[in-house]
Design an enzyme around this catalytic site. Structure first.
Site, PDB file in Angstrom:
ATOM      1  N   ASP A 185     -28.926 -11.977  47.999  1.00  0.00           N
ATOM      2  CA  ASP A 185     -30.228 -11.408  48.348  1.00  0.00           C
ATOM      3  C   ASP A 185     -31.007 -11.244  47.050  1.00  0.00           C
ATOM      4  OD1 ASP A 185     -32.386  -9.981  49.210  1.00  0.00           O
ATOM      5  OD2 ASP A 185     -31.235  -8.380  50.177  1.00  0.00           O
TER       6      ASP A 185
ATOM      7  N   ASP B 164     -35.153 -15.600  50.993  1.00  0.00           N
ATOM      8  CA  ASP B 164     -34.417 -15.135  49.812  1.00  0.00           C
ATOM      9  C   ASP B 164     -33.074 -14.506  50.144  1.00  0.00           C
ATOM     10  OD1 ASP B 164     -35.440 -12.694  50.853  1.00  0.00           O
ATOM     11  OD2 ASP B 164     -35.209 -11.792  48.881  1.00  0.00           O
ATOM     12  N   GLU B 165     -32.546 -14.820  51.324  1.00  0.00           N
ATOM     13  CA  GLU B 165     -31.245 -14.271  51.694  1.00  0.00           C
ATOM     14  C   GLU B 165     -30.396 -15.311  52.389  1.00  0.00           C
ATOM     15  OE1 GLU B 165     -30.794 -10.572  53.809  1.00  0.00           O
ATOM     16  OE2 GLU B 165     -32.692  -9.840  52.995  1.00  0.00           O
TER      17      GLU B 165
HETATM   18 MG   LIG Z   1     -34.455  -9.758  48.914  1.00  0.00          MG
END
Ligand SMILES: [Mg+2]
Length: 386
Positions: free
Chosen positions: A12, A105-106
């Site tokens: 993350d 973004d994960e």
């Molecule tokens: Mg993030």
């Protein structure tokens, strides 16, 4: 040893949009800055320097400026964030084919079969490489399942890196707030706490009946999660980020433009319900049509910023349909796909915050009614005529 225990690693990125801006522009590094809409919008991402002063997301921009008058506000640039996202995931995909991207973004991954390296060491190296090459920092959580790995990475931010060994899942969860469990948030969280469930161990130790009195049918699953058990598999699509798609094949080919447009909008409505349920938003929409005995034609377009509001996408459907279909041949199949999936609600400049908030609230009311009383309880105009 590791070869027999395929640990799941959750990654993350930290303050992702703000970090990308700081990576792209040296003048923003170390600054109290945030990415977000203008005065009437909201903060979409705040640098850690800004968070230390109390800026959070999604905070109305006006409030943020009142709190920190010297806050540097940067307009969002989602092409940029998607570029960073692709580069970031490439470092992981160079290492293993087992990657599931769950948002820009994960994601989750596990190391390839036969791997003998310590996953902590692998994650540490990745963290270092990504920071050196891209100038964004990422947190990693390692555990035997998705639930735990995801909580670990979020708990340890920024630049987090930690592992919960196999067998210690329940112990790790025990003292944490119930809000960390999947499906607990908003009303469910309030109801659980009102009934005396504050920490995860209290859910684990409760009788099923007492828990069911609060969360209904979800009780057995929630109790499993509370015990650290999560059997959700890694969903791997090589080189593909998460997307949502839906299609319809017609019994009788369509020739009517209006009917086709209404079908596409209705397909979109279903997708929007799914992304809202998953707590996400999307930036790119593609429409696809199949004509008789012909190749599919697909056209796509992106909004300036991600959205989870169906109305934001309707004008795009109309334009894309014009480009994908000249109206001369009849259509056998129509499909809609949403991609460039982002976490949470991003509301910046498309509408003012108040206007967008109202529309999102109305959409949520529609979804709630449809869930309780069935699909036909309430419909949009375009879903009524076909
Ligand atoms: Mg993030």
């Amino acid at each position: 040893m590791w070869a027999t225990l395929p640990m799941i690693i959750h990654l993350d990125a930290d303050a992702f949009y703000a970090s990308c801006e700081q990576a792209a522009d040296a003048r923003l590094r170390g600054k109290v800055m945030a990415v977000g809409g203008s005065r009437r919008g909201i903060i979409a991402s705040a640098s850690y320097e800004a968070r230390r002063l109390g800026i959070y997301t999604p905070m109305p921009t006006a409030n943020a400026l009142r709190l920190v008058p010297n806050l540097t506000l940067v307009k969002s640039n989602f092409d940029r964030y998607e570029w960073f996202s692709r580069r970031m995931f490439e470092f992981i995909e160079d290492l293993t084919p087992w990657v599931e991207r769950t948002s820009i973004d994960e994601g989750y991954f596990r190391l390839p079969d036969g791997n003998t390296q310590d996953p902590l060491e692998v994650a540490r190296q990745l963290q270092e490489t990504i920071e050196r090459r891209l100038r964004v920092t990422v947190s990693f959580g390692i555990a035997s399942n998705k639930l735990i790995s995801q909580i670990v990475s979020k708990l340890k931010k920024p630049r987090g890196l930690a592992m919960v060994p196999l067998g210690e899942e329940a112990e790790f969860l025990a003292p944490l707030d119930v809000k960390w469990l999947p499906g607990v948030g908003g009303r469910t969280e309030t109801a659980l706490k009102g009934a005396g469930f504050q920490r995860i161990e209290q859910i684990r130790e409760s009788s099923l009946a007492r828990l069911a009195a609060v969360v209904g049918d979800y009780a057995p699953r929630l109790q499993q999660y509370a015990a650290g058990i999560d059997e959700r598999p890694l969903v791997v699509e090589r080189g593909e980020a998460l997307s949502y798609s839906h299609q319809e094949t017609f019994n009788v080919n369509l020739t009517d433009r209006g009917a086709l447009e209404r079908t596409m909008k209705t397909l979109l409505d279903d997708l929007i319900r799914q992304i809202v349920d998953d707590g996400k938003s999307a930036r790119t929409i593609a429409v696809r049509v199949r004509l008789d005995k012909m190749q599919d034609t697909e056209r796509s377009e992106s909004l300036p910023e991600p959205s989870s509001l169906a109305e934001d996408f309707y004008p795009l459907i109309e334009r894309l349909l014009d480009r994908a279909w000249d109206g001369r041949a009849s259509v056998r199949l129509a499909a809609v796909r949403l991609s460039n999936i982002h976490e949470g609600v991003v509301a910046g400049d498309l509408f003012t915050r108040a206007e967008k908030g109202k529309r999102l609230a109305l959409q949520k009311t529609m979804h709630d009614l449809q869930r309780r009383f069935g699909e036909n309880a309430i419909k949009r105009g375009h879903a009524c005529e076909n």
